[in-house]
Design a protein around this motif. Structure first.
Motif, PDB file in Angstrom:
ATOM      1  N   ALA A   4       0.829  -1.195   0.000  1.00  0.00           N
ATOM      2  CA  ALA A   4       0.000   0.000   0.000  1.00  0.00           C
ATOM      3  C   ALA A   4       0.869   1.252   0.000  1.00  0.00           C
ATOM      4  CB  ALA A   4      -0.904  -0.020   1.225  1.00  0.00           C
ATOM      5  N   PRO A   5       0.278   2.394  -0.347  1.00  0.00           N
ATOM      6  CA  PRO A   5       1.044   3.646  -0.317  1.00  0.00           C
ATOM      7  C   PRO A   5       1.678   3.884   1.047  1.00  0.00           C
ATOM      8  CG  PRO A   5      -1.076   3.972  -1.384  1.00  0.00           C
ATOM      9  CD  PRO A   5      -1.099   2.583  -0.803  1.00  0.00           C
ATOM     10  N   LEU A  27      16.195   9.113   0.953  1.00  0.00           N
ATOM     11  CA  LEU A  27      15.453   7.868   1.151  1.00  0.00           C
ATOM     12  C   LEU A  27      14.134   7.896   0.385  1.00  0.00           C
ATOM     13  CD1 LEU A  27      15.079   5.148   2.492  1.00  0.00           C
ATOM     14  CD2 LEU A  27      14.229   6.328   4.541  1.00  0.00           C
ATOM     15  N   ILE A  28      13.417   9.005   0.463  1.00  0.00           N
ATOM     16  CA  ILE A  28      12.155   9.121  -0.267  1.00  0.00           C
ATOM     17  C   ILE A  28      12.390   8.968  -1.768  1.00  0.00           C
ATOM     18  CG2 ILE A  28      10.336  10.749  -0.922  1.00  0.00           C
ATOM     19  CD1 ILE A  28      10.563  11.856   1.981  1.00  0.00           C
ATOM     20  N   ARG A  29      13.418   9.622  -2.281  1.00  0.00           N
ATOM     21  CA  ARG A  29      13.721   9.539  -3.711  1.00  0.00           C
ATOM     22  C   ARG A  29      14.019   8.104  -4.133  1.00  0.00           C
ATOM     23  NH1 ARG A  29      18.227   9.573  -6.872  1.00  0.00           N
ATOM     24  NH2 ARG A  29      19.596   9.808  -5.069  1.00  0.00           N
ATOM     25  N   GLU A  30      14.842   7.416  -3.328  1.00  0.00           N
ATOM     26  CA  GLU A  30      15.229   6.048  -3.687  1.00  0.00           C
ATOM     27  C   GLU A  30      14.063   5.071  -3.537  1.00  0.00           C
ATOM     28  OE1 GLU A  30      17.952   4.891  -5.008  1.00  0.00           O
ATOM     29  OE2 GLU A  30      19.117   6.747  -4.978  1.00  0.00           O
ATOM     30  N   ARG A  32      10.978   5.753  -4.060  1.00  0.00           N
ATOM     31  CA  ARG A  32      10.168   5.962  -5.272  1.00  0.00           C
ATOM     32  C   ARG A  32      10.804   5.297  -6.479  1.00  0.00           C
ATOM     33  NH1 ARG A  32       8.811  12.325  -3.867  1.00  0.00           N
ATOM     34  NH2 ARG A  32       6.900  11.915  -2.663  1.00  0.00           N
ATOM     35  N   GLN A  33      12.136   5.316  -6.543  1.00  0.00           N
ATOM     36  CA  GLN A  33      12.829   4.630  -7.632  1.00  0.00           C
ATOM     37  C   GLN A  33      12.554   3.131  -7.595  1.00  0.00           C
ATOM     38  OE1 GLN A  33      14.881   5.669 -10.193  1.00  0.00           O
ATOM     39  NE2 GLN A  33      14.351   7.788  -9.743  1.00  0.00           N
ATOM     40  N   LEU A  34      12.326   2.596  -6.389  1.00  0.00           N
ATOM     41  CA  LEU A  34      12.011   1.172  -6.247  1.00  0.00           C
ATOM     42  C   LEU A  34      10.558   0.861  -6.588  1.00  0.00           C
ATOM     43  CD1 LEU A  34      13.900   0.259  -2.932  1.00  0.00           C
ATOM     44  CD2 LEU A  34      14.531  -0.381  -5.265  1.00  0.00           C
ATOM     45  N   GLY A  35       9.775   1.888  -6.867  1.00  0.00           N
ATOM     46  CA  GLY A  35       8.396   1.681  -7.254  1.00  0.00           C
ATOM     47  C   GLY A  35       7.375   1.919  -6.163  1.00  0.00           C
ATOM     48  N   LEU A  36       7.795   2.378  -5.002  1.00  0.00           N
ATOM     49  CA  LEU A  36       6.853   2.663  -3.928  1.00  0.00           C
ATOM     50  C   LEU A  36       6.185   4.010  -4.146  1.00  0.00           C
ATOM     51  CD1 LEU A  36       8.812   0.497  -2.525  1.00  0.00           C
ATOM     52  CD2 LEU A  36       8.019   1.518  -0.385  1.00  0.00           C
ATOM     53  N   VAL A 345      12.178  -3.549   5.551  1.00  0.00           N
ATOM     54  CA  VAL A 345      11.504  -3.275   6.824  1.00  0.00           C
ATOM     55  C   VAL A 345      10.055  -2.865   6.577  1.00  0.00           C
ATOM     56  CG1 VAL A 345      11.475  -1.735   8.832  1.00  0.00           C
ATOM     57  CG2 VAL A 345      13.647  -2.668   7.993  1.00  0.00           C
ATOM     58  N   ILE A 346       9.838  -2.026   5.567  1.00  0.00           N
ATOM     59  CA  ILE A 346       8.483  -1.576   5.242  1.00  0.00           C
ATOM     60  C   ILE A 346       7.604  -2.755   4.865  1.00  0.00           C
ATOM     61  CG2 ILE A 346       7.132  -0.270   3.540  1.00  0.00           C
ATOM     62  CD1 ILE A 346       9.492   1.702   3.411  1.00  0.00           C
ATOM     63  N   GLU A 347       8.130  -3.650   4.050  1.00  0.00           N
ATOM     64  CA  GLU A 347       7.351  -4.806   3.613  1.00  0.00           C
ATOM     65  C   GLU A 347       6.989  -5.680   4.789  1.00  0.00           C
ATOM     66  OE1 GLU A 347       7.310  -7.666  -0.286  1.00  0.00           O
ATOM     67  OE2 GLU A 347       9.267  -7.134   0.569  1.00  0.00           O
TER      68      GLU A 347
END
Length: 352
Positions: A4-5, A27-30, A32-36, A345-347
């Motif tokens: 989820a977002p 971290l936010i930029r990377e 987003r690069q991972l598709g989050l 960790v997020i997952e």
């Protein structure tokens, strides 16, 4: 990744020029690069010294998030949350990941009452989190031993660095560089006192960093420089949009911080191949290897003077530590490494 977002909350402006905000931006930029999908939430700039209104607004911001939302909250705000701000998390409606750059209670210049208040509020907030991200093994140990956070909840996500050309380190005279906001914790006062006995040696120093976090302290540092007759040797540069040019033009990085949860500027100095002089405080020994720098006890002016004298008077030692810094640069994580660690960790937090 198909989760989820993600909501990422921080105090004030994300473009604030400090190491912690730089970590958040990268971290936010990377991620987003991972598709989050990452949505940013700006909380009151009054954090961490938040008033009732700031705490109420933080609670309202979190209450407006959808059920089961996954939210990372920067510790500069989270560590000062009260029960009102934490209510949406306490109700288990949100899934919280805490990001702790360093504990608020360990900030320099706090009185005992402020330290106790931050100790209580940060411990309460961290224990409400499903997972805790920290920037160093040192901070992980601190949260486990001093804030009673279960070890299995704490993950180290070291700040990344960008691969850059090495500085030439051929200044005549040598240029000393300190990059840090002008706050008490960073130890500029110790550095100024340590440089005073070295006026017989050739050197110039540049203090790069903002005054806005503690203007009174910044004014006192300028008065200290003037009293010691160092106004022609030390230049208060202020904030610069891009510090890489400063690192490239420097010959030596020095910053005797009284505490660091990680110390991103030390890693940036190593990435540029600069020898480092610092205090053996917090996570600094974890970042700066003995082969790349000289570490002295915190607040020890004489020891810092001796270390600086050694490097300024002995070019061969400076070259030896420069070579060590260049080797250390190859071991530093990238920002994509950092983001990959955080994404795991997020997952996991999303599945709990």
């Amino acid at each position: 990744m198909s989760i989820a977002p993600l909501y990422f909350a921080f105090p004030g402006r994300l473009d604030t020029l400090t190491g912690g905000y730089h970590y958040d931006r990268q971290l936010i930029r990377e991620l987003r690069q991972l598709g989050l999908e990452v949505a940013t939430l700006s909380l009151s700039g009054r954090f961490p010294f938040a008033d009732d209104r700031a705490l109420q607004e933080a609670g309202e911001t979190l209450s407006a998030l959808p059920d089961s939302a996954l939210v990372i909250i920067d510790g500069l705000a989270l560590g000062a949350f009260d029960e009102t701000a934490l209510a949406p998390v306490r109700a288990k409606r949100l899934r919280l990941v805490a990001l702790c750059h360093h504990p608020l209670a360990l900030e320099s210049g706090l009185d005992p009452a402020q330290q106790r208040r931050f100790q209580r509020s940060e411990q309460r907030a961290l224990q409400a989190a499903r997972a805790v991200l920290v920037t160093s093994a040192h901070t992980r140990r601190t949260l486990i031993t001093q804030f009673a956070v279960p070890p299995e909840r704490v993950t180290v996500a070291r700040p990344g660095t960008t691969r850059v050309p090495f500085a030439r380190c051929q200044g005549q005279p040598p240029r000393l560089l300190a990059v840090a906001s002008l706050t008490r914790r960073k130890g500029h006062d110790v550095l100024i006192n340590a440089l005073a006995p070295l006026q017989h040696l050739p050197w110039q120093a540049r203090f790069v960093g903002g005054r806005e976090f503690d203007p009174a302290w910044s004014d006192e540092l300028q008065r200290q420089v003037n009293r010691l007759g160092l106004h022609s040797r030390i230049d208060f540069v202020g904030v610069v949009d891009e510090t890489q040019g400063e690192f490239q033009r420097a010959d030596l990085f020095v910053l005797p911080s009284r505490y660091e949860g990680y110390g991103m500027v030390f890693a940036e100095a190593l990435a540029a191949g600069l020898p480092v002089v610092a205090a053996r405080a917090g996570a600094v020994p974890d970042v700066v290897p003995e082969s790349a720098g000289l570490l002295v006890p915190p607040d020890d002016v004489q020891a810092l003077t001796a270390a600086l004298h050694s490097l300024l008077a002995r070019e061969e030692l400076r070259r030896q530590l420069q070579a060590g810094a260049r080797l250390a640069a190859g071991t530093l994580p990238t920002w994509s490494d950092t983001a990959a660690c955080v994404a795991r960790v997020i997952e996991d937090a999303a599945l709990l």
